[in-house]
Design a protein around this motif. Structure first.
Motif, PDB file in Angstrom:
ATOM      1  N   LEU A   2     -34.459  -3.795 -17.289  1.00 17.91           N
ATOM      2  CA  LEU A   2     -33.934  -4.298 -18.556  1.00 17.91           C
ATOM      3  C   LEU A   2     -34.278  -3.323 -19.664  1.00 17.91           C
ATOM      4  O   LEU A   2     -35.298  -2.642 -19.635  1.00 17.91           O
ATOM      5  CB  LEU A   2     -34.493  -5.694 -18.859  1.00 17.91           C
ATOM      6  N   GLY A   3     -33.390  -3.257 -20.633  1.00 18.79           N
ATOM      7  CA  GLY A   3     -33.632  -2.452 -21.821  1.00 18.79           C
ATOM      8  C   GLY A   3     -33.365  -3.280 -23.061  1.00 18.79           C
ATOM      9  O   GLY A   3     -32.439  -4.106 -23.081  1.00 18.79           O
ATOM     10  N   GLY A  36     -23.477  -0.146 -25.788  1.00 18.80           N
ATOM     11  CA  GLY A  36     -23.403   1.298 -25.932  1.00 18.80           C
ATOM     12  C   GLY A  36     -24.549   2.029 -25.262  1.00 18.80           C
ATOM     13  O   GLY A  36     -24.508   3.262 -25.148  1.00 18.80           O
ATOM     14  N   PHE A  37     -25.560   1.291 -24.792  1.00 20.78           N
ATOM     15  CA  PHE A  37     -26.683   1.916 -24.100  1.00 20.78           C
ATOM     16  C   PHE A  37     -26.545   1.851 -22.585  1.00 20.78           C
ATOM     17  O   PHE A  37     -27.439   2.286 -21.860  1.00 20.78           O
ATOM     18  CB  PHE A  37     -27.999   1.267 -24.541  1.00 20.78           C
ATOM     19  N   LEU A  38     -25.421   1.305 -22.097  1.00 18.40           N
ATOM     20  CA  LEU A  38     -25.145   1.352 -20.665  1.00 18.40           C
ATOM     21  C   LEU A  38     -24.613   2.736 -20.305  1.00 18.40           C
ATOM     22  O   LEU A  38     -24.136   3.476 -21.157  1.00 18.40           O
ATOM     23  CB  LEU A  38     -24.131   0.280 -20.282  1.00 18.40           C
ATOM     24  N   SER A  39     -24.682   3.057 -19.014  1.00 22.60           N
ATOM     25  CA  SER A  39     -24.218   4.375 -18.577  1.00 22.60           C
ATOM     26  C   SER A  39     -23.232   4.255 -17.431  1.00 22.60           C
ATOM     27  O   SER A  39     -22.044   4.477 -17.611  1.00 22.60           O
ATOM     28  CB  SER A  39     -25.412   5.255 -18.173  1.00 22.60           C
ATOM     29  N   GLY A  40     -23.719   3.919 -16.234  1.00 26.08           N
ATOM     30  CA  GLY A  40     -22.852   3.865 -15.066  1.00 26.08           C
ATOM     31  C   GLY A  40     -22.529   2.453 -14.624  1.00 26.08           C
ATOM     32  O   GLY A  40     -22.891   1.465 -15.270  1.00 26.08           O
ATOM     33  N   PRO A  60     -28.647   9.198 -24.647  1.00 28.98           N
ATOM     34  CA  PRO A  60     -28.256  10.524 -24.171  1.00 28.98           C
ATOM     35  C   PRO A  60     -27.472  10.561 -22.865  1.00 28.98           C
ATOM     36  O   PRO A  60     -26.940  11.623 -22.523  1.00 28.98           O
ATOM     37  CB  PRO A  60     -29.610  11.215 -23.982  1.00 28.98           C
ATOM     38  N   VAL A  61     -27.414   9.466 -22.123  1.00 26.23           N
ATOM     39  CA  VAL A  61     -26.707   9.475 -20.834  1.00 26.23           C
ATOM     40  C   VAL A  61     -25.356   8.799 -21.044  1.00 26.23           C
ATOM     41  O   VAL A  61     -25.180   7.605 -20.793  1.00 26.23           O
ATOM     42  CB  VAL A  61     -27.523   8.783 -19.728  1.00 26.23           C
ATOM     43  N   TYR A  87     -36.130   6.914 -20.182  1.00 26.58           N
ATOM     44  CA  TYR A  87     -35.588   8.186 -20.649  1.00 26.58           C
ATOM     45  C   TYR A  87     -34.562   7.956 -21.759  1.00 26.58           C
ATOM     46  O   TYR A  87     -34.617   8.603 -22.816  1.00 26.58           O
ATOM     47  CB  TYR A  87     -34.937   8.964 -19.505  1.00 26.58           C
ATOM     48  N   LYS A  88     -33.634   7.037 -21.527  1.00 30.29           N
ATOM     49  CA  LYS A  88     -32.565   6.842 -22.509  1.00 30.29           C
ATOM     50  C   LYS A  88     -33.113   6.373 -23.860  1.00 30.29           C
ATOM     51  O   LYS A  88     -32.724   6.895 -24.919  1.00 30.29           O
ATOM     52  CB  LYS A  88     -31.538   5.843 -21.974  1.00 30.29           C
ATOM     53  N   LEU A  89     -33.999   5.381 -23.838  1.00 29.41           N
ATOM     54  CA  LEU A  89     -34.458   4.817 -25.102  1.00 29.41           C
ATOM     55  C   LEU A  89     -35.475   5.704 -25.800  1.00 29.41           C
ATOM     56  O   LEU A  89     -35.444   5.836 -27.031  1.00 29.41           O
ATOM     57  CB  LEU A  89     -35.036   3.416 -24.862  1.00 29.41           C
TER      58      LEU A  89
END
Length: 413
Positions: free
Chosen positions: A249-250, A288-292, A263-264, A108-110
């Protein structure tokens, strides 16, 4: 040595004796038991050293360091582990991979970040390209984001025993192409996508390529940087042996850092997470693509498997994988084809990942009976028995016993 009464070319004994990786099998929990495990592409066997690592973590880092563990190591583990994964299994330079969340969340994020960036660049780019046999999560996430962002999904019809070819993709691409969502290895057929050619076509159309490596990372060589992949996601509980529900992994190619906005927006992706400020300012790079808060316990087991993969070498792992799947195909041809079983995977090993799917109208009941007898493949509609062969923990003798059990269940009374 096991003697089967078959021609020598179907005897598993010489294969196991000649296998240069056979000595590594003893490092896995349960590998020497009578149970036949043919579902390593769904959940890998744990390594014996992992039990000690987990126990030591509880009594050591967690039990004695407590909250200090975050400052000492845990805060950086998503990116340091990502940097370790990069060269061993992903073909990715440092600073482009992070471990956190689930595959669905990363997708979802990517995908949302890529779609939004493309729409900002050209509002006419409203088509997310997905093949009809892609993994359900990939399809569902694409449909959801299309609905959110006023886009449409451009479906590419593919044969169930094949996958997305350059010819099929070329027909779907155009000036409206936004992001192409592609699985490196198809979850049902094991079709191995020709990623470099597909990436080149995607970029020529002005699109971005998001690659799902769930069924390839740790079994098939991956070269994200060299192939020009823009974004990638993958789970870690299959060939990477992270354990049930281990974090995914992303990958975000360095050229997109600073231009894609995920977006998260959670505190862990903030440039100063402990400032607890009133507004969100993303950290630089992949962080910067991490969230929680990262799931530290879920990252421990894969460190042991990563070390083993580095020891074995991904090319040797792939060679063993090809030998195992070739053997499964040969046994199926000799034993199961006369009983009406068809191969639902590419016959050419260069076009096949690490599993083989065998099709027969009775496979659902066959799989249920096999599970009751400690033979564990899995089932995938329509009528598919999927033989998932994890190269470092599976023997040829195990494949032989498993497919002999399938034959016994399909034979007429």
């Amino acid at each position: 040595m096991i003697r089967t009464g078959l021609d020598d070319d179907l005897d598993p004994g010489p294969r196991d004796e000649a296998d240069p990786l056979s000595h590594l099998r003893s490092r896995f929990v349960g590998a020497q038991s009578p149970l036949v495990y043919l579902d390593g592409n769904s959940l890998g066997r744990p390594l014996t050293v992992t039990a000690a690592r987990l126990a030591e973590f509880v009594t050591g880092e967690w039990g004695t360091r407590l909250i200090r563990g975050w400052d000492e190591r845990w805060m950086e583990l998503p990116t340091t582990l990502g940097d370790d994964l990069g060269p061993v299994v992903l073909g990715a330079a440092p600073g482009q991979v992070a471990v956190s969340d689930s595959t669905t969340v990363w997708l979802y994020k990517l995908l949302r970040a890529g779609v939004d960036a493309q729409l900002r660049r050209d509002p006419r780019r409203t088509e997310i390209v997905v093949d009809t046999d892609n993994f359900p999560t990939d399809r569902y996430v694409a449909e959801g984001i299309a609905a959110e962002r006023g886009c449409t999904v451009r479906w590419v019809e593919v044969a169930a025993h094949e996958g997305l070819t350059p010819e099929l993709l070329a027909e779907a691409l155009g000036e409206r192409t936004n992001v192409v969502v592609l699985s490196h290895v198809a979850y049902r057929s094991a079709y191995l996508a020709p990623v470099p050619a597909l990436a080149e076509l995607t970029h020529a159309s002005g699109g971005l390529l998001l690659l799902d490596v769930c069924h390839s990372a740790g079994s098939v060589p991956v070269e994200l940087d060299a192939w020009g992949v823009d974004l990638a996601v993958g789970c870690t509980y299959k060939y990477l042996d992270g354990g049930p529900g281990s974090p995914a992994l992303g990958y975000v190619a360095a050229r997109h850092h600073g231009t894609l906005a995920q977006p998260v927006q959670g505190w862990m992706g903030h440039a100063e997470p402990f400032a607890m400020g009133p507004g969100y300012r993303p950290a630089a790079g992949i962080r910067g693509f991490l969230s929680g808060t990262p799931p530290i316990l879920g990252m421990l087991a894969m460190q042991d498997m990563l070390a083993l993969l580095e020891e074995a070498g991904i090319e040797a792992v792939r060679a063993k994988s090809v030998a195992l799947t070739d053997y499964a195909v040969a046994l199926s041809d000799a034993w199961l084809a006369p009983l009406g079983v068809t191969l639902a995977s590419p016959r050419d090993a260069e076009r096949r990942g690490g599993h083989v799917t065998l099709s027969h109208p009775r496979m659902r009941e066959v799989v249920a009976a096999l599970w009751a007898d400690d033979v564990l493949p899995d089932y995938r509609d329509p009528h598919g028995l999927r033989v998932g062969l994890s190269p470092l923990s599976t023997s040829f003798e195990e494949v032989h016993r498993g497919l002999a059990s399938v034959r016994a269940l399909l034979q007429p009374d």
